[in-house]
Design a protein around this motif. Structure first.
Motif, PDB file in Angstrom:
ATOM      1  N   VAL A 104      50.484  55.989  65.695  1.00  0.00           N
ATOM      2  CA  VAL A 104      51.926  55.849  65.466  1.00  0.00           C
ATOM      3  C   VAL A 104      52.380  54.416  65.764  1.00  0.00           C
ATOM      4  CG1 VAL A 104      52.445  58.285  65.838  1.00  0.00           C
ATOM      5  CG2 VAL A 104      52.482  56.723  67.792  1.00  0.00           C
ATOM      6  N   TYR A 105      51.812  53.824  66.804  1.00  0.00           N
ATOM      7  CA  TYR A 105      52.123  52.419  67.086  1.00  0.00           C
ATOM      8  C   TYR A 105      51.595  51.525  65.971  1.00  0.00           C
ATOM      9  CZ  TYR A 105      53.639  53.376  71.896  1.00  0.00           C
ATOM     10  OH  TYR A 105      54.322  53.811  72.999  1.00  0.00           O
ATOM     11  N   SER A 106      50.388  51.856  65.509  1.00  0.00           N
ATOM     12  CA  SER A 106      49.763  51.059  64.462  1.00  0.00           C
ATOM     13  C   SER A 106      50.593  51.085  63.181  1.00  0.00           C
ATOM     14  CB  SER A 106      48.351  51.589  64.180  1.00  0.00           C
ATOM     15  OG  SER A 106      47.782  50.951  63.061  1.00  0.00           O
ATOM     16  N   LEU A 107      51.003  52.277  62.765  1.00  0.00           N
ATOM     17  CA  LEU A 107      51.756  52.391  61.520  1.00  0.00           C
ATOM     18  C   LEU A 107      53.100  51.674  61.622  1.00  0.00           C
ATOM     19  CD1 LEU A 107      51.070  56.095  60.464  1.00  0.00           C
ATOM     20  CD2 LEU A 107      49.948  54.013  59.684  1.00  0.00           C
ATOM     21  N   ARG A 108      53.768  51.810  62.758  1.00  0.00           N
ATOM     22  CA  ARG A 108      55.043  51.119  62.918  1.00  0.00           C
ATOM     23  C   ARG A 108      54.858  49.603  62.835  1.00  0.00           C
ATOM     24  NH1 ARG A 108      58.302  51.660  68.453  1.00  0.00           N
ATOM     25  NH2 ARG A 108      56.605  50.269  69.090  1.00  0.00           N
ATOM     26  N   THR A 109      53.777  49.100  63.431  1.00  0.00           N
ATOM     27  CA  THR A 109      53.507  47.660  63.380  1.00  0.00           C
ATOM     28  C   THR A 109      53.251  47.194  61.960  1.00  0.00           C
ATOM     29  OG1 THR A 109      52.575  47.681  65.619  1.00  0.00           O
ATOM     30  CG2 THR A 109      51.957  45.847  64.188  1.00  0.00           C
ATOM     31  N   TYR A 110      52.404  47.928  61.232  1.00  0.00           N
ATOM     32  CA  TYR A 110      52.121  47.561  59.844  1.00  0.00           C
ATOM     33  C   TYR A 110      53.388  47.573  59.003  1.00  0.00           C
ATOM     34  CZ  TYR A 110      46.987  47.526  59.975  1.00  0.00           C
ATOM     35  OH  TYR A 110      45.674  47.206  60.206  1.00  0.00           O
ATOM     36  N   LEU A 111      54.176  48.627  59.142  1.00  0.00           N
ATOM     37  CA  LEU A 111      55.391  48.755  58.333  1.00  0.00           C
ATOM     38  C   LEU A 111      56.344  47.599  58.595  1.00  0.00           C
ATOM     39  CD1 LEU A 111      55.915  52.596  58.757  1.00  0.00           C
ATOM     40  CD2 LEU A 111      55.393  51.422  56.601  1.00  0.00           C
TER      41      LEU A 111
END
Length: 523
Positions: free
Chosen positions: A439-446
């Motif tokens: 979830v942290y990863s996806l938020r960072t990418y987005l």
């Protein structure tokens, strides 16, 4: 007429051959990723966080990012300054060019392999040592290391390769200048290696012994030997002391294992017994020959069997200390097996080199050639058999290419959808505790890809049996959903407010079909 090469030219030619063939071997096993792999969900998002929306990190920001956006400034038991420093430097140089990142990993693997090959070559010959290098390259412990971009073991293995070259320069070079430079290189690399990961601390015993022996044997001037050891000790303590202080302040480690000397002694003792039990049969010949050779020389450190014994003691000690630091038994079947699971393979290679060198020293050249042929056949067979395993490094590389080429286009598509509908909330569908990092990863990418939408977490039922560690992660994921912990928007603030206008991303599970639905997999 072909001109005759000098000994120095032959040495340089051999080094070029070893380096070239090692790169070819590394590229054969992992090189497909340079052209075919893409950014992954786990670990790689750190790079995008540092790059930001401009996809650029200036050199002037390295120190600021290191101190403000890594775990170095957090109250955890981990302290890996060298790992983050060099990874941030790579971010400055490579940026978001994933091909350069994978090329760097292939070069690191090649450096490690070439160093091992270069060390074995004088004792076993270039072909037999090459076969042993192929065997080392095919070990399953590399699967979780060279098939990703983030593991600290990548940097650790590269540092080991540099240490091997530096050791060779100290003990075998005829040039005083090269020996001195190699000593300082060995000291500096050892400090860097320890700063890559706290479990690499036991590896420092090897360079310490090398510098000590080099000083005793007058390979180095006493001042240089003492200064090199001092640099290594002081630099290592600067890393070990903060790690020890952080561990004492914590009741458990990152994986919810109890922190304490009793557990370390228990697993360390068990690891020592396991190490001896796994390798004693390989050491029968050196141990038997040790007293015979000792009687032939009044200077104990010149005895080949003594060097073998020292290497063996280092290897079993390293294995035991790794067991103690991890408070676990090997193998894990993942990247944490490095360097402990090198115990048996490296012991085999050392004994084979010692045996061939001993036969040649005794003038038994015919038997030596037969032994070399037998070793080449045996190690090549073991290598090819190992590479057929679906969990081998080749299988891991194929899986990584498949996983990353699915993930990054999907998250890019989600970011484009978010930019088209900036008022639509993004909901990350979390299936179990494994979604904690994603979830942290996806938020960072987005965010890095230009999305400015709110991001919330929705937890789905998970019937799996959890450990204390996973239970802790699950509690944190639920806090993200309810309270907006970690900087997320509480789900209750957005759910039902924009019917049909949300963007749902399923993490290892189904997305909400009532939204614009996308799905990603972490592994």
């Amino acid at each position: 007429m072909v001109p005759k090469l000098s000994d120095d030219q032959y040495a340089k030619l051999r080094l070029v051959v070893v380096l070239s063939c090692s790169f070819g071997l590394a590229a054969l096993l992992t090189g497909r990723q340079i052209f075919q792999a893409n950014w992954g969900m786990i670990d790689d998002h750190e790079i995008f966080r540092w790059l930001g929306r401009n996809h650029h990190l200036p050199l002037s920001q390295v120190w600021h990012v290191l101190m403000s956006d890594t775990e170095i400034g957090l109250p955890t038991e981990r302290y890996r300054p060298a790992y983050y420093f060099f990874k941030i430097l790579e971010t400055v140089v490579f940026g978001d060019n994933v091909h350069l990142w994978y090329l760097g990993r292939t070069l690191g693997f090649a450096l490690f392999l070439s160093a091992a090959w270069w060390w074995m070559r004088p004792f076993a010959g270039i072909l037999a040592s090459g076969a042993m290098t192929i065997y080392l390259a095919s070990l399953p412990l590399w699967s979780g290391i060279w098939s990703r971009l983030g593991p600290s073991e990548i940097y650790g293995a590269t540092c080991v390769g540099i240490c091997l070259y530096a050791t060779y320069g100290i003990l075998r070079s005829d040039s005083p200048t090269i020996r001195v430079l190699s000593a300082f290189l060995l000291s500096a690399t050892t400090v860097v290696m320890i700063g890559m990961k706290e479990t690499f601390i036991p590896l420092a015993a090897g360079p310490f012994l090398v510098l000590l022996i080099a000083g005793i044997r007058r390979k180095l001037p006493p001042f240089v030997a003492i200064l090199s050891i001092a640099i290594m000790v002081v630099g290592s303590l600067a890393i070990v002391i903060p790690v020890a202080a952080r561990v004492r302040a914590m009741s458990q480690d990152t994986y919810a294992n109890a922190v304490g000397s009793a557990a370390m002694v228990q697993f360390g003792s068990s690891g020592l017994l396991t190490a001896i039990r796994s390798t004693w049969f390989l050491m029968v010949v050196p141990v038997v020959m040790f007293p015979i050779q000792l009687r032939k020389s009044c200077v104990w450190w010149r005895t080949p069997a003594t060097f073998v014994a020292l290497i063996y003691v280092f290897l079993i000690g390293m294995y035991a200390l790794q067991s103690a630091l991890y408070r676990a038994t090997f193998p894990f079947g993942m990247r944490y097996d490095f360097p402990a699971m090198l115990l048996v393979p490296v012991t085999m290679c050392v004994v084979c080199c010692w045996a061939i060198h001993g036969l040649q020293s005794a003038g038994a050249f015919k038997i030596s050639r037969i032994a070399q042929v037998a070793m080449i056949a045996t190690f090549l067979y073991a290598s090819f058999a190992g590479l057929k395993d679906p969990y081998s490094i080749r299988g891991a590389v194929v899986a990584n290419i498949y996983r990353t080429t699915k993930f990054y286009p999907t998250i890019s598509q989600a970011a484009e959808a978010a930019k088209q509908f900036p008022n639509s909330p993004i909901i990350l569908e979390a299936y179990g505790p494994g979604a904690y990092e994603p979830v942290y990863s996806l938020r960072t990418y987005l965010s890095s890809l230009g999305a400015e939408n709110t991001v919330s977490v929705r937890v789905h039922s998970d019937s799996a049996i959890h450990t204390n560690f996973l239970d802790g992660l699950m509690r944190e994921v639920r806090r993200m959903e309810i309270d907006g912990a970690g900087g997320f928007t509480p789900l209750g603030n957005v759910i039902g407010l924009t019917p049909g206008g949300c963007i749902s991303i399923g993490i290892d599970g189904a997305a909400d079909r009532g939204c614009r639905a996308l799905e990603v997999k972490s592994e």
